[in-house]
Enzyme design. Structure first.
Site, PDB file in Angstrom:
ATOM      1  N   LYS A  19       0.848  -1.203   0.000  1.00 22.99           N
ATOM      2  CA  LYS A  19       0.000   0.000   0.000  1.00 22.99           C
ATOM      3  C   LYS A  19       0.883   1.252   0.000  1.00 22.99           C
ATOM      4  CE  LYS A  19      -1.684   1.691   4.008  1.00 22.99           C
ATOM      5  NZ  LYS A  19      -1.473   3.119   4.280  1.00 22.99           N
ATOM      6  N   ASN A  20       1.927   1.253   0.818  1.00 24.62           N
ATOM      7  CA  ASN A  20       2.717   2.481   1.001  1.00 24.62           C
ATOM      8  C   ASN A  20       3.739   2.734  -0.100  1.00 24.62           C
ATOM      9  OD1 ASN A  20       1.171   2.978   3.161  1.00 24.62           O
ATOM     10  ND2 ASN A  20       2.721   2.533   4.717  1.00 24.62           N
ATOM     11  N   ARG A  78      -4.705  10.794   4.054  1.00 30.46           N
ATOM     12  CA  ARG A  78      -3.627  11.756   4.259  1.00 30.46           C
ATOM     13  C   ARG A  78      -2.569  11.759   3.189  1.00 30.46           C
ATOM     14  NH1 ARG A  78      -2.458  13.825   8.350  1.00 30.46           N
ATOM     15  NH2 ARG A  78      -0.289  13.699   7.783  1.00 30.46           N
ATOM     16  N   CYS A 130      -4.800  12.711  12.716  1.00 30.83           N
ATOM     17  CA  CYS A 130      -5.542  11.445  12.622  1.00 30.83           C
ATOM     18  C   CYS A 130      -5.380  10.741  13.965  1.00 30.83           C
ATOM     19  CB  CYS A 130      -5.017  10.589  11.479  1.00 30.83           C
ATOM     20  SG  CYS A 130      -3.419   9.858  11.851  1.00 30.83           S
ATOM     21  N   ARG A 160       0.394  14.603  12.957  1.00 28.10           N
ATOM     22  CA  ARG A 160       0.795  14.387  11.549  1.00 28.10           C
ATOM     23  C   ARG A 160       1.032  15.719  10.813  1.00 28.10           C
ATOM     24  NH1 ARG A 160      -0.881   9.247  10.116  1.00 28.10           N
ATOM     25  NH2 ARG A 160       0.744   9.316   8.553  1.00 28.10           N
ATOM     26  N   PRO A 161       1.938  16.580  11.306  1.00 24.78           N
ATOM     27  CA  PRO A 161       2.206  17.853  10.624  1.00 24.78           C
ATOM     28  C   PRO A 161       2.846  17.639   9.246  1.00 24.78           C
ATOM     29  CG  PRO A 161       3.801  17.478  12.357  1.00 24.78           C
ATOM     30  CD  PRO A 161       2.800  16.376  12.469  1.00 24.78           C
ATOM     31  N   VAL A 162       2.839  18.687   8.425  1.00 24.00           N
ATOM     32  CA  VAL A 162       3.474  18.606   7.093  1.00 24.00           C
ATOM     33  C   VAL A 162       4.527  19.711   6.938  1.00 24.00           C
ATOM     34  CG1 VAL A 162       1.594  17.412   5.893  1.00 24.00           C
ATOM     35  CG2 VAL A 162       1.523  19.922   6.119  1.00 24.00           C
ATOM     36  N   ASP A 163       4.975  20.260   8.075  1.00 24.97           N
ATOM     37  CA  ASP A 163       5.936  21.375   8.024  1.00 24.97           C
ATOM     38  C   ASP A 163       7.216  21.020   7.287  1.00 24.97           C
ATOM     39  OD1 ASP A 163       6.198  19.636  10.282  1.00 24.97           O
ATOM     40  OD2 ASP A 163       7.795  20.924  11.009  1.00 24.97           O
ATOM     41  N   LEU A 164       7.672  19.771   7.404  1.00 26.67           N
ATOM     42  CA  LEU A 164       8.936  19.382   6.754  1.00 26.67           C
ATOM     43  C   LEU A 164       8.760  19.224   5.252  1.00 26.67           C
ATOM     44  CD1 LEU A 164      10.273  16.841   9.415  1.00 26.67           C
ATOM     45  CD2 LEU A 164      10.720  19.297   9.219  1.00 26.67           C
ATOM     46  N   ASP A 171       4.792   0.645  11.973  1.00 23.55           N
ATOM     47  CA  ASP A 171       3.558   0.051  11.439  1.00 23.55           C
ATOM     48  C   ASP A 171       3.374  -1.398  11.860  1.00 23.55           C
ATOM     49  OD1 ASP A 171       3.543   1.843   8.242  1.00 23.55           O
ATOM     50  OD2 ASP A 171       3.102   2.447  10.305  1.00 23.55           O
ATOM     51  N   ILE A 222       8.051   7.033  16.920  1.00 24.53           N
ATOM     52  CA  ILE A 222       7.714   7.760  15.690  1.00 24.53           C
ATOM     53  C   ILE A 222       6.469   8.621  15.861  1.00 24.53           C
ATOM     54  CG2 ILE A 222       7.191   7.532  13.228  1.00 24.53           C
ATOM     55  CD1 ILE A 222       9.974   6.490  13.864  1.00 24.53           C
ATOM     56  N   ARG A 261      -8.630  -0.536   4.654  1.00 27.09           N
ATOM     57  CA  ARG A 261      -7.760   0.480   4.060  1.00 27.09           C
ATOM     58  C   ARG A 261      -6.413  -0.128   3.678  1.00 27.09           C
ATOM     59  NH1 ARG A 261      -6.985   5.801   7.202  1.00 27.09           N
ATOM     60  NH2 ARG A 261      -5.758   6.021   5.313  1.00 27.09           N
TER      61      ARG A 261
HETATM   62  C1  EPZ Z   1       4.415   7.133   6.286  1.00 29.39           C
HETATM   63  O1  EPZ Z   1       3.650   8.157   6.874  1.00 29.39           O
HETATM   64  C2  EPZ Z   1       3.498   5.917   6.205  1.00 29.39           C
HETATM   65  N1  EPZ Z   1       2.351   6.220   5.340  1.00 29.39           N
HETATM   66  C3  EPZ Z   1       3.009   5.549   7.603  1.00 29.39           C
HETATM   67  O2  EPZ Z   1       2.189   4.388   7.488  1.00 29.39           O
HETATM   68  C4  EPZ Z   1       4.235   5.209   8.449  1.00 29.39           C
HETATM   69  O3  EPZ Z   1       3.822   4.894   9.758  1.00 29.39           O
HETATM   70  C5  EPZ Z   1       5.181   6.418   8.476  1.00 29.39           C
HETATM   71  O4  EPZ Z   1       5.546   6.788   7.119  1.00 29.39           O
HETATM   72  C6  EPZ Z   1       6.460   6.131   9.238  1.00 29.39           C
HETATM   73  O5  EPZ Z   1       7.133   5.045   8.644  1.00 29.39           O
HETATM   74  C7  EPZ Z   1       2.491   6.047   3.995  1.00 29.39           C
HETATM   75  O6  EPZ Z   1       3.543   5.676   3.499  1.00 29.39           O
HETATM   76  C8  EPZ Z   1       1.281   6.329   3.172  1.00 29.39           C
HETATM   77  P1  EPZ Z   1       6.565  10.381   8.404  1.00 29.39           P
HETATM   78  P2  EPZ Z   1       4.249   9.674   6.911  1.00 29.39           P
HETATM   79  O7  EPZ Z   1       6.541  11.664   7.651  1.00 29.39           O
HETATM   80  O8  EPZ Z   1       5.077   9.920   5.724  1.00 29.39           O
HETATM   81  C9  EPZ Z   1       6.808  13.676  11.793  1.00 29.39           C
HETATM   82  C10 EPZ Z   1       0.233   3.106   7.716  1.00 29.39           C
HETATM   83  O9  EPZ Z   1      -0.279   2.581   8.694  1.00 29.39           O
HETATM   84  N2  EPZ Z   1       6.664  14.676  10.718  1.00 29.39           N
HETATM   85  O10 EPZ Z   1       7.680   9.415   8.141  1.00 29.39           O
HETATM   86  O11 EPZ Z   1       3.106  10.577   7.193  1.00 29.39           O
HETATM   87  C11 EPZ Z   1       5.567  12.823  11.968  1.00 29.39           C
HETATM   88  O12 EPZ Z   1       4.621  13.486  12.782  1.00 29.39           O
HETATM   89  C12 EPZ Z   1       0.802   4.511   7.822  1.00 29.39           C
HETATM   90  O13 EPZ Z   1       0.359   2.586   6.577  1.00 29.39           O
HETATM   91  C13 EPZ Z   1       6.788  16.018  11.038  1.00 29.39           C
HETATM   92  O14 EPZ Z   1       6.995  16.368  12.193  1.00 29.39           O
HETATM   93  O15 EPZ Z   1       5.178   9.615   8.203  1.00 29.39           O
HETATM   94  C14 EPZ Z   1       6.121  11.590  12.608  1.00 29.39           C
HETATM   95  O16 EPZ Z   1       6.288  11.838  14.005  1.00 29.39           O
HETATM   96  C15 EPZ Z   1       0.587   5.111   9.210  1.00 29.39           C
HETATM   97  N3  EPZ Z   1       6.661  16.950  10.059  1.00 29.39           N
HETATM   98  C16 EPZ Z   1       7.501  11.439  11.973  1.00 29.39           C
HETATM   99  O17 EPZ Z   1       7.818  12.726  11.425  1.00 29.39           O
HETATM  100  C17 EPZ Z   1       6.419  16.592   8.757  1.00 29.39           C
HETATM  101  O18 EPZ Z   1       6.328  17.492   7.898  1.00 29.39           O
HETATM  102  C18 EPZ Z   1       7.543  10.409  10.836  1.00 29.39           C
HETATM  103  O19 EPZ Z   1       6.481  10.707   9.958  1.00 29.39           O
HETATM  104  C19 EPZ Z   1       6.292  15.221   8.448  1.00 29.39           C
HETATM  105  C20 EPZ Z   1       6.422  14.277   9.438  1.00 29.39           C
END
Ligand code: EPZ
Length: 429
Positions: free
Chosen positions: A22-23, A102, A126, A131-135, A316, A338, A408
């Site tokens: 899926k990912n 998302r 969620c 789940r911020p997107v600042d980065l 996960d 995480i 999902r």
């Molecule tokens: C991906 O989510 C996966 N989703 C998640 O799987 C997975 O748990 C996660 O990576 C970690 O491996 C998909 O691939 C669709 P991150 P993502 O950005 O990209 C913080 C599932 O069950 N962060 O690696 O959203 C964030 O809050 C899902 O299939 C910021 O602070 O995760 C987290 O603490 C759940 N700012 C950490 O980084 C940002 O701009 C890692 O998040 C982005 C992230």
């Protein structure tokens, strides 16, 4: 709303086919926006999230054709999507669509790189965290985009196109790495991405982008280098097997006991999880058909695990491991580093008789002799499958409610488990 009923206590024996990841599928579908040519994806899983993303891409004017079953295809064969973003008619991704899934926020990189603009709703939090997107936003600014936040939308502009830059992530982010990688493929000049995520899904997307004509080196390592090109072309790519689905079913077999071949699974995609399963007492054998997992009557040994970005133990699989440890012969510890709220399954596991103590990001699980079936509530995708794992080893019936979370991310879960002897069925309505 559908529910799943499970009568526990039966071992799992047989074969479970592993679906496409899926990912990887979600970012691969989004990568179609980078080219006017046709992108063909094979081994695509039949999941609710994939259907939702088809709707979102359709909103941008992308045509997604699902190839029908070919003669000789088994029910388990992944599906083939033919995706064409020849004419992007709308560069806005609306709240009502993005808030449902998302990862659709990730359309921002390709839209900006190809169209010079994108207006994408902030996804919102969620169940597992804010789940911020600042980065992701900072990465795009590092490639020359001008970003404004307006009415809950991220408005990104690069009228003269993006320019290569040096993106350094302060923490590993999968979505951030996907976003920087896809945007950089069409930027003018060279982009270096440091502290990049190393998840296999990143490598799978990079492999597909390279087939489309992108110039990428270092995918799968912490430093990815991209030479921008003027245009990407179509390609054909097969989605890699789902390592989280693989780990989930491996933990189910370790929980119930039995002997199962996880067909199509690749050990190198989840080695850290397999190592933990061996420590817990399972026997893991890699064969050329996949991964064979056996757990005999010797019981489950306790483990101490901390989640980490790849190649560490994946967040996960944290809920699934916790379910397994509820019946270990001793006390286990799981630390979630995480996400800030990924213990929603703990209260539900406690309803089945599990003994789990939470202290911030650390969970201490005291193994119990037996679990007893009860009605439980799924809260998020991976938490819901941890309830299924616990129910498979609980005495009596368990009813898992709100199984739309399951749909999902797990293709035909009840079929795959009942084919191996589980007493599991879906109750519609
Ligand atoms: C991906 O989510 C996966 N989703 C998640 O799987 C997975 O748990 C996660 O990576 C970690 O491996 C998909 O691939 C669709 P991150 P993502 O950005 O990209 C913080 C599932 O069950 N962060 O690696 O959203 C964030 O809050 C899902 O299939 C910021 O602070 O995760 C987290 O603490 C759940 N700012 C950490 O980084 C940002 O701009 C890692 O998040 C982005 C992230």
């Amino acid at each position: 709303m559908d529910r799943i009923r499970i009568a526990g206590g039966r071992p799992l024996n047989g074969t479970i086919p592993i679906s496409g990841a899926k990912n990887a599928t979600l970012p691969l579908m989004i990568a179609s926006l980078l080219t006017p040519d046709r992108l063909i994806l094979d081994n695509v899983p039949r999941l609710a999230d994939v259907i939702q993303l088809q709707r979102i891409l359709g909103n941008h004017g992308v045509d997604v054709m699902v190839a029908g079953k070919r003669p000789g295809d088994t029910a388990y064969q992944g599906q083939t999507l033919e995706i064409s973003a020849a004419h992007v008619i709308d560069t806005t991704a609306p709240y009502e669509l993005v808030s449902k899934m998302r990862a659709s926020f990730w359309v921002i990189g390709p839209l900006l790189a190809r169209m010079g603009e994108a207006k994408v709703s902030m996804p919102g939090g969620c169940a597992i965290g804010t789940r911020p997107v600042d980065l992701l936003i900072k990465a795009l600014e590092g490639l020359g985009a001008r970003i404004d936040i307006d009415g809950g939308y991220v408005v990104a502009r690069a009228p003269k196109g993006l320019t290569g830059g040096h993106v350094v992530f302060p923490k590993v982010t999968v979505g951030g790495t996907h976003t920087a990688l896809m945007a950089a493929t069409l930027a003018r000049g060279t982009t270096i991405i440091d502290n990049a995520a190393r998840e296999p899904e990143i490598t799978d997307v990079a492999d597909c982008l390279i087939k489309m004509g992108a110039k990428i080196t270092g995918a799968g390592t912490s430093r990815i280098v991209v030479e921008g090109v003027a245009r990407l072309s179509g390609a054909r790519h097969s989605v890699l097997p789902d390592r989280i689905e693989t780990g989930t079913y491996a933990m189910a077999v370790a929980m119930t006991g039995g002997d199962v071949l996880l067909e199509g699974a690749r050990p190198e995609l989840l080695q850290s999880a397999l190592d933990v399963l061996v420590e817990a007492g399972a026997e893991i054998t890699a064969t050329n058909e996949g991964i064979r997992i056996v757990r005999n009557g010797a019981g489950i040994a306790p483990v101490t695990v901390t989640t980490a970005p790849f190649p560490g133990f994946p967040t996960d699989l944290q809920a699934q491991l916790m379910a397994l440890m509820t019946r270990a012969k001793g006390t286990s510890q799981i630390t979630e580093t995480i996400f800030e709220n990924r213990f929603m399954h703990v209260q539900e596991l406690a309803r089945l008789g599990a003994r789990i103590h939470l202290d911030g990001e650390k969970a201490t699980i005291e193994g119990v002799e037996r679990l007893k079936g009860a009605p439980v509530m799924a809260t998020d995708l991976r938490a819901s499958v941890s309830l299924v794992i616990a129910a498979l080893a609980a005495e009596g019936d368990t009813m898992v409610n709100r199984v739309y979370h399951l749909d999902r991310g797990f293709e035909r879960l009840e079929d795959k488990l009942s084919a191996c002897g589980a007493d599991i069925s879906r109750i519609s309505g």
